[in-house]
Design an enzyme around this catalytic site. Structure first.
Site, mmCIF file in Angstrom:
data_model
loop_
_atom_site.group_PDB
_atom_site.id
_atom_site.type_symbol
_atom_site.label_atom_id
_atom_site.label_comp_id
_atom_site.label_asym_id
_atom_site.label_seq_id
_atom_site.Cartn_x
_atom_site.Cartn_y
_atom_site.Cartn_z
ATOM 1 N N ASP A 26 0.840 -1.205 0.000
ATOM 2 C CA ASP A 26 0.000 0.000 0.000
ATOM 3 C C ASP A 26 0.876 1.257 0.000
ATOM 4 O OD1 ASP A 26 -2.314 1.430 -0.013
ATOM 5 O OD2 ASP A 26 -2.925 0.922 2.028
ATOM 6 N N GLY A 27 0.360 2.314 -0.596
ATOM 7 C CA GLY A 27 1.033 3.615 -0.503
ATOM 8 C C GLY A 27 1.633 4.115 -1.800
ATOM 9 N N TRP A 31 2.898 7.976 -2.424
ATOM 10 C CA TRP A 31 4.304 8.196 -2.805
ATOM 11 C C TRP A 31 4.352 9.131 -4.017
ATOM 12 C CZ3 TRP A 31 7.291 7.674 -7.103
ATOM 13 C CH2 TRP A 31 8.671 7.634 -6.932
ATOM 14 N N ARG A 39 -0.540 9.028 -10.199
ATOM 15 C CA ARG A 39 -0.562 7.816 -9.366
ATOM 16 C C ARG A 39 0.169 6.649 -10.038
ATOM 17 N NH1 ARG A 39 -3.987 7.350 -5.203
ATOM 18 N NH2 ARG A 39 -4.205 5.131 -5.607
ATOM 19 N N HIS A 43 2.806 3.434 -8.933
ATOM 20 C CA HIS A 43 2.686 1.995 -9.201
ATOM 21 C C HIS A 43 3.934 1.488 -9.932
ATOM 22 C CE1 HIS A 43 -1.287 2.053 -7.592
ATOM 23 N NE2 HIS A 43 -1.826 2.727 -8.581
ATOM 24 N N SER A 72 -10.361 -7.725 -5.573
ATOM 25 C CA SER A 72 -11.645 -7.746 -6.277
ATOM 26 C C SER A 72 -12.393 -6.419 -6.078
ATOM 27 C CB SER A 72 -12.495 -8.944 -5.826
ATOM 28 O OG SER A 72 -12.238 -9.295 -4.495
ATOM 29 N N TRP A 75 -11.590 -2.754 -8.583
ATOM 30 C CA TRP A 75 -12.307 -2.313 -9.790
ATOM 31 C C TRP A 75 -13.070 -1.030 -9.527
ATOM 32 C CZ3 TRP A 75 -10.894 -4.784 -14.050
ATOM 33 C CH2 TRP A 75 -10.499 -6.117 -13.967
ATOM 34 N N LEU A 137 12.120 -20.111 -5.187
ATOM 35 C CA LEU A 137 11.121 -19.323 -4.443
ATOM 36 C C LEU A 137 9.848 -19.316 -5.282
ATOM 37 C CD1 LEU A 137 11.749 -15.789 -2.924
ATOM 38 C CD2 LEU A 137 9.819 -16.130 -4.402
ATOM 39 N N ARG A 192 1.981 -5.199 5.864
ATOM 40 C CA ARG A 192 1.217 -4.188 5.121
ATOM 41 C C ARG A 192 1.951 -2.867 5.252
ATOM 42 N NH1 ARG A 192 -5.021 -3.172 4.098
ATOM 43 N NH2 ARG A 192 -4.813 -1.259 2.905
ATOM 44 N N ILE A 199 -6.649 -6.106 6.938
ATOM 45 C CA ILE A 199 -6.353 -7.282 6.112
ATOM 46 C C ILE A 199 -6.944 -7.103 4.705
ATOM 47 C CG2 ILE A 199 -6.657 -9.803 5.925
ATOM 48 C CD1 ILE A 199 -4.986 -9.033 8.335
#
Ligand code: FPP
Length: 253
Positions: A26-27, A31, A39, A43, A72, A75, A137, A192, A199
């Site tokens: 998040d954030g 940022w 925005r 990302h 979900s 959107w 991994l 988080r 959550i």
């Protein structure tokens, strides 16, 4: 499908380094806003933080990293942001998959993939196929994912395969192989970023006994030192899984 150890039915083994880390990144928007950028620039920097995270996690011997990339409920964001995020997933998959494969990373995308469009669906199927035998991994990216969706799709798939379960009690062992993360151990550590303490419909079933860690760091700033700080916090936790502290500290007989 391999069965994972359930934290409610057994006491899973846990070591100093978490085997499985699940992250809500998040954030990104904040940022970008702090820098007067759109925005999507946040990302994009978030994607770079993902690359760094995977490298650091592999170096530390973490076996599973699971990232919440698009819920979900995401959107509900402005359509331009949704569309740019989908484009970013496409370009990330196209540009990173061979590097991830060479590094021995198994890539899995979970969620309701039916709404993502043909291009992304094909890239996802190719990524699964290419990296399926990699062992270093497992990187799982949740896209159009919701924890409630996951439980419901598992119940529906179980009943489709075993209609007799309509009349019998369903057990954890029956259901868990049908969950999206059915072949992975449950997360040891949930992180988080971005200061929120929620959550947000992430791995609702699997987080039953996960240690939770919240940090104010914005996702694009989450670096090696941030990961090490989260792991240090994890190492100070006493994982009791319902037992008393005395039971946990008792020397092994
Ligand atoms: C939350 O920040 C972030 C998202 C909804 C998208 C996460 C996507 C990436 C990090 C891009 C690439 C992902 C992968 C797996 C390569 P926010 O937009 O809610 O930030 P804000 O709370 O500051 O507005």
């Amino acid at each position: 499908m391999a069965q994972s150890e359930s934290s409610t039915l057994t006491i899973p083994s846990s070591g100093k380094i978490p085997r499985h880390i699940a992250i809500i990144m998040d954030g990104n928007g904040r940022w970008a806003r702090q820098r007067m950028l759109p925005r999507i620039a946040g990302h994009r920097r978030g994607s770079e933080a993902v690359r760094e995270l995977v490298e650091n996690a592999a170096r530390l011997g973490i076996e599973y990293v699971t990232l919440f990339a698009f819920s979900s409920e995401n959107w509900r964001r402005p359509p331009e942001e949704v569309s740019m995020l989908m484009q970013l997933f496409i370009s990330n998959l196209e540009n990173e998959i061979s590097r991830l494969h060479q590094a021995g990373i198994r890539v899995r995308i979970i969620g309701d993939l039916s709404r993502l469009g043909q291009r992304l669906e094909t890239l996802i199927a190719d990524a699964h196929q290419l990296t399926r035998n990699n062992k270093r991994l497992t990187l799982t990216v949740a896209v159009n994912y919701g924890g409630r969706w996951d439980i419901l799709q598992a119940v529906n798939a179980l009943l489709r395969d075993h209609p007799e379960k309509m009349r019998e009690p369903v057990t954890e062992a029956d259901l868990s192989p049908y969950l999206s993360m059915g072949d992975a151990c449950e997360p040891d550590l949930f992180i988080r970023t971005g200061g929120e303490q929620r959550i947000s419909n992430f791995l609702l079933w699997q987080l039953a006994y996960t240690e939770l860690y919240f940090t104010d760091a914005l996702w694009p700033d989450f670096n090696r030192a941030s990961l090490e700080a989260a792991i240090r916090s994890y190492q100070q936790r006493e994982r009791r899984f319902g037992r008393t502290s005395e039971q946990c500290c008792a020397p092994e007989s």
